[in-house]
Design an enzyme around this catalytic site. Structure first.
Site, short mmCIF file in Angstrom:
data_model
loop_
_atom_site.label_atom_id
_atom_site.label_comp_id
_atom_site.label_asym_id
_atom_site.label_seq_id
_atom_site.Cartn_x
_atom_site.Cartn_y
_atom_site.Cartn_z
CG ASP A 100 -4.44 32.73 -10.04
OD1 ASP A 100 -4.01 33.48 -9.13
OD2 ASP A 100 -3.69 32.03 -10.74
CD GLU A 122 -1.62 36.58 -14.58
OE1 GLU A 122 -2.00 35.86 -13.66
OE2 GLU A 122 -0.55 37.20 -14.56
CD GLU A 136 -3.70 29.63 -6.03
OE1 GLU A 136 -3.87 28.39 -6.07
OE2 GLU A 136 -3.09 30.18 -5.10
CG HIS A 209 3.92 31.58 -2.61
ND1 HIS A 209 4.61 31.75 -3.79
CD2 HIS A 209 2.63 31.82 -2.91
CE1 HIS A 209 3.78 32.09 -4.74
NE2 HIS A 209 2.56 32.13 -4.25
NE ARG A 211 -4.41 28.26 0.86
CZ ARG A 211 -4.10 29.53 1.12
NH1 ARG A 211 -3.21 30.17 0.37
NH2 ARG A 211 -4.64 30.17 2.14
CG HIS A 242 4.76 34.03 0.84
ND1 HIS A 242 3.75 34.17 1.76
CD2 HIS A 242 4.24 34.43 -0.35
CE1 HIS A 242 2.67 34.63 1.15
NE2 HIS A 242 2.95 34.80 -0.14
#
Ligand code: UD1
Ligand code: UDP
Length: 371
Positions: A100, A122, A136, A209, A211, A242
């Site tokens: 994604d 996936e 995503e 990590h 957003r 990250h």
């Protein structure tokens, strides 16, 4: 197509896509029925390269797109234009994308514009909320809507696609992350001495990590960690940070320099797997880590309010705690204090696969092209 090889181009760009696609690259490149090539967008650079090195894969095409603190608009345009050029030259029968990310969404769209068949590894994960995770959720809906073959990790993922009205090309295969995890855990034991962990303390592993957690939610997570460290003298926290500057700029001012908290660079996949195995509890907003940890029998508290991976919650190894200080503190404290609750969560049962997802995917593609 019976005497012809199946020209397959596997496209990926970030660390998790690489971890989950490299076992499939290895499998297809060993199969004489396939001409399997690799295109990396390099949406990530260092974090991608470390995985390619581990699996000994040299990409055939590298768009080298990563820029510091990149934005979605420029990255998206560059993926669309860059992949078009490679598709024009390589002329694959099938483009395989994963998951994604922006790489997955825009590479699939580009293949669709070039009238090339698409396979989605996936497939079918959903929260059904376009804003969580952002962006995503929309990437995976887009990819599934234009794919010809969809490789779903679980029954639930398969159902999600079926319910959207798509009826052909949907298969349950398990998640290739388990293929990668088992390969690494069984073949690449790593030494963790360089982290300097105290063997007498319980280790809590943290990764964050997403957003949606940038800013205030990540601050809440860090304050929860600080409180837990102050309350419990027998724990240590390790946070392989990250490389996204939005993560570091929030984390460092709150957690740097505190005793028993180790802020470290992202780990290569093999040491990260060893660290997961050694950990007492994992706190994470990562998708991949939610899928891996149940195989290792380590309880996971997810730093999000919703997840597209509900299966491990149903099995009992994973709990949602969101990015709320009090909830994180009380949930971790409960697991530290209540051994029965801890034991209940640390059963090693994994709903995401048995380590042979790549075999299924290989056979499904062979059947699709009837070779
Ligand atoms: C991306 C994906 C996210 C996935 C995550 C996995 C999108 C929109 N986001 O988020 O879905 O969960 O990867 O980690 O596709 N950076 C480096 N070196 C690296 C990697 C990143 O320096 O090897 C820094 C760069 O400054 C880069 C920034 O991190 O610009 C952000 O990278 P980006 O891929 O845009 O976003 P992620 O937060 O990594
Ligand atoms: N991982 C790693 N090193 C680290 C942190 C994570 O190798 O320091 C691995 C982890 O085992 C998992 C994948 O990276 O397979 C998850 O990547 P990430 O959390 O960046 O992305 P997501 O899965 O959330 O998209």
């Amino acid at each position: 197509m019976s005497n012809k090889k199946i020209k397959t181009l596997l496209v990926f760009g970030t660390r998790p896509e690489a971890i989950k696609m490299c076992p499939l690259v290895q499998k297809l490149q060993k199969n004489p029925k396939f001409d399997a090539k690799v295109l990396v967008t390099a949406q990530h650079r260092q974090m991608l390269d470390s995985v390619l090195k581990l699996f000994d894969i040299v990409p055939d095409y590298d768009l080298n797109l990563m820029k510091p603190n990149q934005n979605l608009w420029e990255l998206s345009s560059n993926i669309l234009l860059g992949t078009k050029e490679i598709f024009d030259t390589a002329k694959p029968d099938l483009v395989l994308v994963h998951g994604d990310t922006t790489t997955a969404g825009l590479s699939a769209l580009s293949a669709f514009y070039s009238r090339i068949k698409i396979g989605h590894v996936e497939a079918g994960l959903r929260t059904f909320d376009k804003d969580y995770p952002f962006p995503e959720e929309i990437n995976r809906v887009l990819v599934d809507s234009i794919s010809d073959l969809m490789f779903c990790p679980t029954d639930k993922a398969k159902e999600n696609i079926e319910k959207s009205g798509i009826s052909k090309g949907i298969y349950k295969t398990g998640n290739t992350v388990i293929d990668a995890l088992l390969y690494v855990v069984n073949n690449k034991e790593a030494n963790l001495d360089f982290i300097g962990l105290d063997p007498n303390l319980k280790t809590i592993l943290l990764t964050s990590h997403r957003r949606e957690n940038f800013g205030k939610p990540l601050e809440e997570i860090c304050r929860a960690i600080k409180e837990l460290i102050q309350k419990n003298k027998d724990i240590q926290v390790v946070y392989p940070m990250h490389l996204n500057p939005n993560v570091r700029n929030t984390v460092k001012p709150i957690l740097e320099g505190i005793e028993r908290i180790k802020l470290i660079e992202p780990l290569d996949y093999a040491p990260f797997c060893s660290l997961m195995k050694k950990s007492h509890i994992i706190l994470t907003d990562s998708g991949g880590v939610q899928e891996e940890a149940p195989s290792l029998g380590v309880p996971v508290l997810v730093l999000r309010d919703e997840t597209e991976r509900p299966e491990a919650i149903e099995y009992g190894g994973v709990k949602l705690v969101g990015a709320h200080r009090e909830k994180i503190v009380s949930s971790v404290q409960h697991l530290i204090d209540d051994n029965e609750a801890y034991q209940k969560m640390s059963k090693a049962v994994n709903p995401y696969g048995d380590g042979i997802a790549c075999d299924y995917i290989e056979k499904i593609i062979e059947n699709y092209y009837s070779v």
